[in-house]
Design an enzyme around this catalytic site. Structure first.
Site, PDB file in Angstrom:
ATOM      1  CB  ALA A  25      -1.299   0.087   1.369  1.00 55.19           C
ATOM      2  CG  HIS A  30       6.412   3.133   1.774  1.00 52.08           C
ATOM      3  ND1 HIS A  30       4.388   2.740   1.640  1.00 52.08           N
ATOM      4  CD2 HIS A  30       6.409   2.579   2.713  1.00 52.08           C
ATOM      5  CE1 HIS A  30       4.432   2.400   2.365  1.00 52.08           C
ATOM      6  NE2 HIS A  30       4.979   1.450   3.052  1.00 52.08           N
ATOM      7  CD  GLN A  54       4.679  -5.287  11.281  1.00 48.69           C
ATOM      8  OE1 GLN A  54       4.947  -6.226  11.079  1.00 48.69           O
ATOM      9  NE2 GLN A  54       4.332  -4.477  11.287  1.00 48.69           N
ATOM     10  N   GLY A 140      11.687   4.325   7.714  1.00 50.28           N
ATOM     11  CA  GLY A 140      10.261   6.266   8.340  1.00 50.28           C
ATOM     12  C   GLY A 140      10.540   6.243   9.856  1.00 50.28           C
TER      13      GLY A 140
HETATM   14  O1  PAF Z   1       6.967   0.163   8.706  1.00 56.89           O
HETATM   15  C1  PAF Z   1       6.322  -1.210   8.194  1.00 56.89           C
HETATM   16  O2  PAF Z   1       6.206  -0.881   7.635  1.00 56.89           O
HETATM   17  C2  PAF Z   1       5.996  -2.785   9.205  1.00 56.89           C
HETATM   18  O3  PAF Z   1       6.245  -2.018  10.734  1.00 56.89           O
HETATM   19  C3  PAF Z   1       8.151  -3.120   8.201  1.00 56.89           C
HETATM   20  C4  PAF Z   1       9.218  -2.426   9.201  1.00 56.89           C
HETATM   21  C5  PAF Z   1       7.848  -3.112   7.138  1.00 56.89           C
HETATM   22  C6  PAF Z   1       8.044  -4.748   9.138  1.00 56.89           C
HETATM   23  O4  PAF Z   1       6.522  -5.661   9.183  1.00 56.89           O
END
Ligand code: PAF
Length: 274
Positions: A25, A30, A54, A140
């Site tokens: 997404a 990014h 997570q 970030g």
């Molecule tokens: O920041 C994120 O998008 C996520 O926490 C990461 C670092 C890709 C780990 O899944």
């Protein structure tokens, strides 16, 4: 650009390898990490993987935006060399039962409000580091606490990876770019810029004028004055150690204000130097 679904396909790198882990997404935030990576590395690897371990809330995992076709187009345009977009089984052939010690960095703010979240981040990031084998990895500062935790993990395990933190990218109205922004209703999207407006005003005016606890209360009150927003926490903490501040004694720039705010069903986070 080579799309790899399996770890074994990640082969044929040139020179310094830079890595940008993502959950897809993709947005300007990014892409700013990818840009920084390309400027400083010879090979750029981006992962797209919505990491189930997570997410402390199954509904959040289910609703997390997935836009792979569009993500791949953006990454090809951005000049990425490898995209690693594995399945859950590829990343976790066996359930990951590892428990990480982040020296207490995970017990406050996001860690306190999202139990298990940072352990899951540790699991996936360490696994991705193992298979991608980067020299540098880019994260970030919107997820400032995550960045601190990953730096801690790398220092503890002695992995030879340089962790590079990159500034928050904001929309023109100040809202920090986040994959979750696309889940906001038009009304909540219109209300959300208030978060940064309150934070930037607070950063200018509150420091040293009122006690820290009062500053946190004022920030929450001003955000919540918008009926579509509800503050979950406001914290003012050391940018280095993340320990909550009890006074304004730290040097300017060493303290940051962190917030998590609910905009309807969407949870947003932001932070600013104060
Ligand atoms: O920041 C994120 O998008 C996520 O926490 C990461 C670092 C890709 C780990 O899944």
């Amino acid at each position: 650009m080579k799309l790899c679904r399996r770890a074994t396909e990640l082969a044929g790198y040139r020179g310094t390898v830079g890595f940008v882990p993502t959950m897809g997404a993709l947005h300007e935030g990014h892409l700013s990490l990818v840009k920084k990576c390309r400027e400083t590395c010879d090979t750029t690897v981006v992962s797209i993987f919505v990491n189930p371990t997570q997410f402390n809330d199954p509904k959040d995992l289910q609703n997390y935006p997935r836009t792979e076709a569009q993500d791949l187009e953006l990454l090809a345009e951005a000049g990425v060399d490898f995209v690693f977009a594995p399945t859950v089984e590829e990343v976790y052939p066996e359930p990951d039962t590892r428990c990480f010690d982040f020296g207490g960095l995970d017990r406050i703010m996001e860690g306190e409000h999202r139990p298990g979240h940072f352990n899951g981040v540790g699991q996936v990031v360490s696994r991705l580091f193992e298979v991608v084998k980067p020299h540098k990895a880019f994260f970030g500062e919107k997820d400032f606490q995550q960045l601190a935790i990953i730096r801690y993990m790398v220092a503890q395990t002695g992995l030879p990876i340089e962790i590079v933190g990159c500034p928050i990218v904001r929309d023109r109205d100040g809202l920090a770019r986040s994959s979750r922004n696309m889940l906001l209703s038009p009304e909540h999207r219109a209300a959300a810029p208030r978060i940064y407006a309150v934070l930037s005003e607070a950063a200018e005016t509150l420091r040293g004028r009122v006690p820290v606890t009062e500053a946190k209360r004022i920030i929450a009150e001003q955000i919540d004055a918008e009926p579509l927003l509800k503050t979950e926490y406001v914290e003012i903490a050391s940018a280095k150690t993340l320990s909550p501040a009890t006074g304004w004694g730290e040097r300017i720039g060493d303290l940051r204000c962190f917030v998590a705010v609910h905009a309807g069903p969407v949870r947003l986070i932001d932070n600013i130097a104060i």
